[in-house]
Design a protein around this motif. Structure first.
Motif, PDB file in Angstrom:
ATOM      1  N   TYR A 453       0.865  -1.251  -0.043  1.00 48.96           N
ATOM      2  CA  TYR A 453      -0.067  -0.023  -0.157  1.00 48.96           C
ATOM      3  C   TYR A 453       0.840   1.394  -0.111  1.00 48.96           C
ATOM      4  O   TYR A 453       0.584   2.388  -0.628  1.00 48.96           O
ATOM      5  N   ARG A 454       2.137   1.234   0.689  1.00 49.43           N
ATOM      6  CA  ARG A 454       2.607   2.415   0.663  1.00 49.43           C
ATOM      7  C   ARG A 454       3.402   2.920  -0.738  1.00 49.43           C
ATOM      8  O   ARG A 454       3.778   3.900  -1.145  1.00 49.43           O
ATOM      9  N   ALA A 455       3.768   1.494  -1.177  1.00 50.76           N
ATOM     10  CA  ALA A 455       4.475   1.761  -2.734  1.00 50.76           C
ATOM     11  C   ALA A 455       3.691   2.083  -3.656  1.00 50.76           C
ATOM     12  O   ALA A 455       3.884   2.798  -4.315  1.00 50.76           O
ATOM     13  N   HIS A 456       2.138   1.558  -3.707  1.00 48.10           N
ATOM     14  CA  HIS A 456       1.314   1.760  -4.884  1.00 48.10           C
ATOM     15  C   HIS A 456      -0.242   2.643  -4.259  1.00 48.10           C
ATOM     16  O   HIS A 456      -0.907   2.754  -5.287  1.00 48.10           O
ATOM     17  N   GLY A 457      -0.216   2.619  -3.112  1.00 47.93           N
ATOM     18  CA  GLY A 457      -1.349   3.386  -2.436  1.00 47.93           C
ATOM     19  C   GLY A 457      -2.223   2.410  -2.002  1.00 47.93           C
ATOM     20  O   GLY A 457      -2.293   1.047  -2.313  1.00 47.93           O
ATOM     21  N   LEU A 458      -3.057   2.823  -1.006  1.00 50.11           N
ATOM     22  CA  LEU A 458      -4.176   2.043  -0.418  1.00 50.11           C
ATOM     23  C   LEU A 458      -5.425   1.700  -1.385  1.00 50.11           C
ATOM     24  O   LEU A 458      -6.063   2.656  -1.383  1.00 50.11           O
ATOM     25  N   HIS A 459      -5.474   0.715  -1.814  1.00 50.61           N
ATOM     26  CA  HIS A 459      -6.701   0.342  -2.705  1.00 50.61           C
ATOM     27  C   HIS A 459      -7.563  -0.221  -2.036  1.00 50.61           C
ATOM     28  O   HIS A 459      -7.584  -1.546  -1.200  1.00 50.61           O
ATOM     29  N   LEU A 460      -8.868   0.449  -1.960  1.00 46.22           N
ATOM     30  CA  LEU A 460      -9.819  -0.078  -1.368  1.00 46.22           C
ATOM     31  C   LEU A 460     -10.990  -0.361  -2.378  1.00 46.22           C
ATOM     32  O   LEU A 460     -11.178   0.515  -3.107  1.00 46.22           O
ATOM     33  N   ASN A 461     -11.737  -1.538  -2.096  1.00 44.02           N
ATOM     34  CA  ASN A 461     -12.668  -1.887  -3.088  1.00 44.02           C
ATOM     35  C   ASN A 461     -13.844  -2.447  -2.741  1.00 44.02           C
ATOM     36  O   ASN A 461     -13.908  -3.105  -1.392  1.00 44.02           O
ATOM     37  N   ARG A 462     -14.993  -2.213  -3.159  1.00 51.89           N
ATOM     38  CA  ARG A 462     -16.430  -2.592  -2.485  1.00 51.89           C
ATOM     39  C   ARG A 462     -17.307  -2.803  -3.663  1.00 51.89           C
ATOM     40  O   ARG A 462     -17.336  -2.162  -4.499  1.00 51.89           O
ATOM     41  N   GLN A 463     -18.211  -3.912  -3.271  1.00 48.80           N
ATOM     42  CA  GLN A 463     -19.107  -4.314  -4.165  1.00 48.80           C
ATOM     43  C   GLN A 463     -20.450  -4.184  -3.637  1.00 48.80           C
ATOM     44  O   GLN A 463     -20.732  -4.261  -2.386  1.00 48.80           O
ATOM     45  N   VAL A 464     -21.706  -3.477  -4.295  1.00 48.01           N
ATOM     46  CA  VAL A 464     -22.827  -3.127  -3.695  1.00 48.01           C
ATOM     47  C   VAL A 464     -23.892  -3.449  -4.938  1.00 48.01           C
ATOM     48  O   VAL A 464     -23.730  -2.776  -5.883  1.00 48.01           O
ATOM     49  N   SER A 465     -24.712  -4.068  -4.420  1.00 46.55           N
ATOM     50  CA  SER A 465     -26.008  -4.378  -5.362  1.00 46.55           C
ATOM     51  C   SER A 465     -27.050  -3.344  -4.863  1.00 46.55           C
ATOM     52  O   SER A 465     -27.235  -3.163  -3.869  1.00 46.55           O
ATOM     53  N   LEU A 466     -27.618  -2.453  -5.961  1.00 42.70           N
ATOM     54  CA  LEU A 466     -28.459  -1.585  -5.751  1.00 42.70           C
ATOM     55  C   LEU A 466     -29.964  -1.745  -6.264  1.00 42.70           C
ATOM     56  O   LEU A 466     -30.028  -2.166  -7.555  1.00 42.70           O
ATOM     57  N   ALA A 467     -31.003  -1.962  -5.367  1.00 42.44           N
ATOM     58  CA  ALA A 467     -32.375  -1.957  -5.998  1.00 42.44           C
ATOM     59  C   ALA A 467     -32.857  -0.824  -6.328  1.00 42.44           C
ATOM     60  O   ALA A 467     -32.951   0.255  -5.539  1.00 42.44           O
ATOM     61  N   LEU A 468     -33.332  -0.399  -7.374  1.00 36.97           N
ATOM     62  CA  LEU A 468     -33.830   0.883  -7.724  1.00 36.97           C
ATOM     63  C   LEU A 468     -35.373   0.697  -7.799  1.00 36.97           C
ATOM     64  O   LEU A 468     -35.894  -0.138  -7.609  1.00 36.97           O
ATOM     65  N   GLN A 469     -36.116   1.962  -7.779  1.00 37.04           N
ATOM     66  CA  GLN A 469     -37.504   2.359  -7.856  1.00 37.04           C
ATOM     67  C   GLN A 469     -38.020   1.244  -9.212  1.00 37.04           C
ATOM     68  O   GLN A 469     -37.446   1.604 -10.305  1.00 37.04           O
ATOM     69  N   PRO A 470     -39.143   0.597  -8.621  1.00 34.60           N
ATOM     70  CA  PRO A 470     -39.947  -0.199  -9.774  1.00 34.60           C
ATOM     71  C   PRO A 470     -40.132   0.765 -11.180  1.00 34.60           C
ATOM     72  O   PRO A 470     -40.009   0.356 -12.170  1.00 34.60           O
ATOM     73  N   GLU A 471     -40.447   2.086 -10.682  1.00 36.82           N
ATOM     74  CA  GLU A 471     -40.887   2.842 -11.959  1.00 36.82           C
ATOM     75  C   GLU A 471     -39.424   3.656 -12.700  1.00 36.82           C
ATOM     76  O   GLU A 471     -39.733   4.359 -13.548  1.00 36.82           O
ATOM     77  N   SER A 472     -38.371   3.008 -12.089  1.00 38.90           N
ATOM     78  CA  SER A 472     -37.043   3.757 -12.847  1.00 38.90           C
ATOM     79  C   SER A 472     -37.065   3.379 -14.252  1.00 38.90           C
ATOM     80  O   SER A 472     -37.479   2.379 -14.680  1.00 38.90           O
ATOM     81  N   PRO A 473     -36.458   4.322 -14.990  1.00 39.52           N
ATOM     82  CA  PRO A 473     -36.243   3.846 -16.384  1.00 39.52           C
ATOM     83  C   PRO A 473     -35.221   2.779 -16.566  1.00 39.52           C
ATOM     84  O   PRO A 473     -34.494   2.579 -15.677  1.00 39.52           O
ATOM     85  N   ALA A 474     -34.942   2.219 -17.798  1.00 42.87           N
ATOM     86  CA  ALA A 474     -34.120   1.153 -17.936  1.00 42.87           C
ATOM     87  C   ALA A 474     -32.813   1.810 -17.602  1.00 42.87           C
ATOM     88  O   ALA A 474     -32.530   2.796 -18.582  1.00 42.87           O
ATOM     89  N   ILE A 475     -32.347   1.092 -16.720  1.00 41.89           N
ATOM     90  CA  ILE A 475     -31.022   1.731 -15.899  1.00 41.89           C
ATOM     91  C   ILE A 475     -29.861   1.900 -17.127  1.00 41.89           C
ATOM     92  O   ILE A 475     -28.918   3.018 -16.928  1.00 41.89           O
ATOM     93  N   GLY A 476     -29.720   0.905 -17.876  1.00 34.52           N
ATOM     94  CA  GLY A 476     -28.370   0.900 -18.959  1.00 34.52           C
ATOM     95  C   GLY A 476     -28.693   2.013 -19.780  1.00 34.52           C
ATOM     96  O   GLY A 476     -27.580   2.742 -19.887  1.00 34.52           O
ATOM     97  N   ASN A 477     -29.748   2.289 -20.263  1.00 30.82           N
ATOM     98  CA  ASN A 477     -29.966   3.226 -21.327  1.00 30.82           C
ATOM     99  C   ASN A 477     -29.719   4.590 -20.636  1.00 30.82           C
ATOM    100  O   ASN A 477     -29.446   5.513 -21.224  1.00 30.82           O
ATOM    101  N   TRP A 478     -30.604   4.642 -19.367  1.00 32.18           N
ATOM    102  CA  TRP A 478     -30.407   6.108 -18.847  1.00 32.18           C
ATOM    103  C   TRP A 478     -29.007   6.367 -18.451  1.00 32.18           C
ATOM    104  O   TRP A 478     -28.576   7.626 -18.652  1.00 32.18           O
TER     105      TRP A 478
END
Length: 581
Positions: A453-478
């Motif tokens: 980390y000292r040589a290359h930076g502290l790399h922090l990674n997270r994964q999150v699954s997000l549920a959108l509102q049912p009336e949300s537009p097609a998220i990929g297109n948006w």
């Protein structure tokens, strides 16, 4: 029940060889559960990434004896069309400890033998990496493992390797799927295993096959305690002094894991007795996946009892590896990205200069690429999945740059070309050897991670699954229509759209991307930030993979930097989520 569904049901019942699943469907029919029956016959269990995987049950959308036979027939017929010597080269078959795995494996062998294809079938349960190894060992036309890996008990699967020992990729996946569909319209012939053996179409793989893999690991230069690269001398390994707690997670890994560790001089290995034997019910875990909260509890307790430095686990088919490392009076899990960076650095220092090609995926940390560059190596990036990591490695390597190591953040690692798939057994051994080496040098896993980390930076990674509102537009297109200039106060430097194979930079430049088409967007941000977004094509939800890179000040401790990075990551995720529809 409508007439079309009734015809489908009757046709299936006429072919189904299993009285249990026939009875299951007949009971649904008698109880008038037409909706459930319609769901069972709404297509077929899809053959795709690595093969089949689904819940065990009756009907074409589940894993059962008829689906297995149809799949085996389709695969066998496809092999015969694609490879002129498929019958002679044959297929290697193994299976895990799930409730139906042995029966499904035997059914697969019976179908392939009836097609005239030679079968090499493990007599007992077998770790998944050994089947991938066996394809290369026997120069087989293909390999099959009946396994659902780390899925819940009600699941099973049918995993396929191609003749190169790696998981299938296009066009073979769609070709096999089409052949299965065609086979499902015919009666499937089977040959008894007794007849197959008498006719030379069945060879049982016994303990000598397992020992062949064990010897190959022993002879692998990358899996020795001493360094291959003579220009990087190091202190001898301290294997005998290292205490390791281990769990097979009710799977098939324990015998080989303990044997490999013992061969390398690790004699203080304490296996969790309650999880050592294969048990398809997985009675001591809610979910047999080492990533799940609580799944590592028993092996950490075992480590505490013996004062072990490492608490290690394989998933039930032993192709993944997880580890918690003692830190003070407790144990802390390492993420897949942390293990990948540590093993990558260790192996890059260990390997000869002509073997420094490493790989990772678009959702994994970028730290490995920086480590490889500093070591004079090269790092490639693929879509998620080991089918891409290994097939791309074969295409990229050459005499002056042989493949060394690849990993994905979901606890999958492979070392060298012994197995062209993730291998939790060799990863366990390499991690133990690395830990012993560090201990002998008066260092530790945590100190080594801090140095990276000292040589290359502290790399922090997270994964999150997000549920959108049912009336949300097609998220990929948006997302494609609303390209942000900043995310969480970080400038968007480029947006990579794998659906169209282009990377667009903030200054207007456009590059082509040599990756298979996929509905994925990658936002590269200033200060080392990154967001990878995988929209769902069927539901209002997305899966997001976040990365931050935090520099460490000379006077700052790793704990202080981690606290600062965690707070920044929380804000990063909140602000990105707030920008979505």
């Amino acid at each position: 029940m409508d007439s079309r569904l009734a015809m489908q049901l009757n046709a299936w019942l006429a072919m189904d060889p299993d009285p249990k699943t026939r009875q299951e469907l007949q009971q649904l029919q008698q109880q008038g559960k037409d909706d459930e029956l319609a769901a069972r016959f709404a297509g077929r269990l899809a053959f795709g990434t690595a093969g089949l995987r689904g819940k065990v049950g009756a009907g074409p959308t589940c894993m059962n004896q008829l689906v297995i036979r149809q799949t085996a027939a389709g695969l066998g017929q496809y092999l015969q069309r694609q490879l002129a010597d498929a019958d002679k080269r044959g297929v290697v078959i193994g299976y895990d400890g799930r409730l139906d795995s042995r029966r499904f494996a035997h059914d697969t062998a019976a179908v392939l033998a009836a097609l005239g294809i030679k079968v090499r079938l493990t007599r007992e349960v077998c770790p998944t990496p050994l089947v991938a190894y066996g394809v290369k060992l026997f120069q087989a036309a293909a390999g099959i493992v009946v396994t659902a890996s780390h899925n819940p008990p009600q699941y099973n699967g049918f995993k396929v390797y191609w003749e190169n020992g790696a998981q299938i990729i296009p066009p073979h996946d769609s070709g096999i799927a089409a052949a299965i569909l065609q086979a499902s319209t015919t009666n499937i012939a089977v040959m008894s295993l007794t007849d197959a053996q008498q006719q030379g179409l069945l060879q049982w793989l016994d303990e000598d096959f397992h020992q062949h893999y064990r010897k190959a690991v022993q002879n692998s230069p990358l899996l020795q305690a001493s360094f291959v690269n003579a220009s990087s001398p190091t202190a001898p390994s301290n294997a005998a002094a290292l205490k390791i707690a281990y769990s097979a997670m009710h799977g098939v890994g324990a015998p080989m894991a303990k044997a490999l560790l013992a061969d390398a001089g690790f004699h203080q290995v304490y296996s969790v007795a309650a999880q050592e034997q294969p048990d398809g019910h997985f009675p001591t875990v809610n979910f047999p996946n080492p990533e799940e909260p609580g799944a590592m509890a028993l092996v950490i307790d075992e480590a505490k009892r013996h004062g072990a430095l490492l608490a290690c686990a394989n998933d039930p088919d032993a192709d993944r590896f997880a580890v918690a490392v003692k830190r003070g009076d407790d144990y802390q899990m390492l993420s897949g990205d942390q293990v990948g960076a540590l093993l990558g650095h260790y192996l890059l220092q260990k390997a000869p200069l002509t073997q420094r090609l490493v790989g990772t995926t678009i959702v994994s940390s970028s730290l490995l690429a920086k480590i490889a560059e500093a070591a004079g190596g090269a790092c490639y990036t693929t879509l998620t999945g080991f089918k891409w990591l290994t097939n791309v490695a074969m295409a990229k390597q050459g005499p002056q740059q042989r493949f060394l190591f690849a990993y994905e953040e979901a606890l999958g690692y492979t070392i060298g070309d012994l197995v062209w798939d993730k291998d939790g057994l060799s990863a366990l051994l390499a991690f133990a050897q690395m830990t012993a080496q560090l201990t002998a040098q008066g260092s530790s896993i945590w100190q080594q991670l801090e140095r990276l980390y000292r040589a290359h930076g502290l790399h922090l990674n997270r994964q999150v699954s997000l549920a959108l509102q049912p009336e949300s537009p097609a998220i990929g297109n948006w997302l494609r229509q609303h390209v942000p200039r900043t995310i969480a106060s970080m400038e968007v430097l480029s947006v990579t759209d794998l659906q169209c194979g282009q990377r667009r930079f903030a200054d207007g430049r456009v590059d082509s991307i040599a990756l298979p088409a996929s509905d994925v967007l990658i936002y590269q941000l200033s200060q080392g930030g990154r967001v990878v977004v995988r929209p769902s094509g069927t539901e209002p939800k997305i899966k997001c993979y976040y990365q931050l890179v935090e520099p460490l000040a000379a006077e700052e401790s790793l704990a202080q930097a981690q606290t600062r990075a965690d707070a920044r990551m929380d804000a990063f995720i909140r602000q990105h989520q707030a920008s979505l529809p």
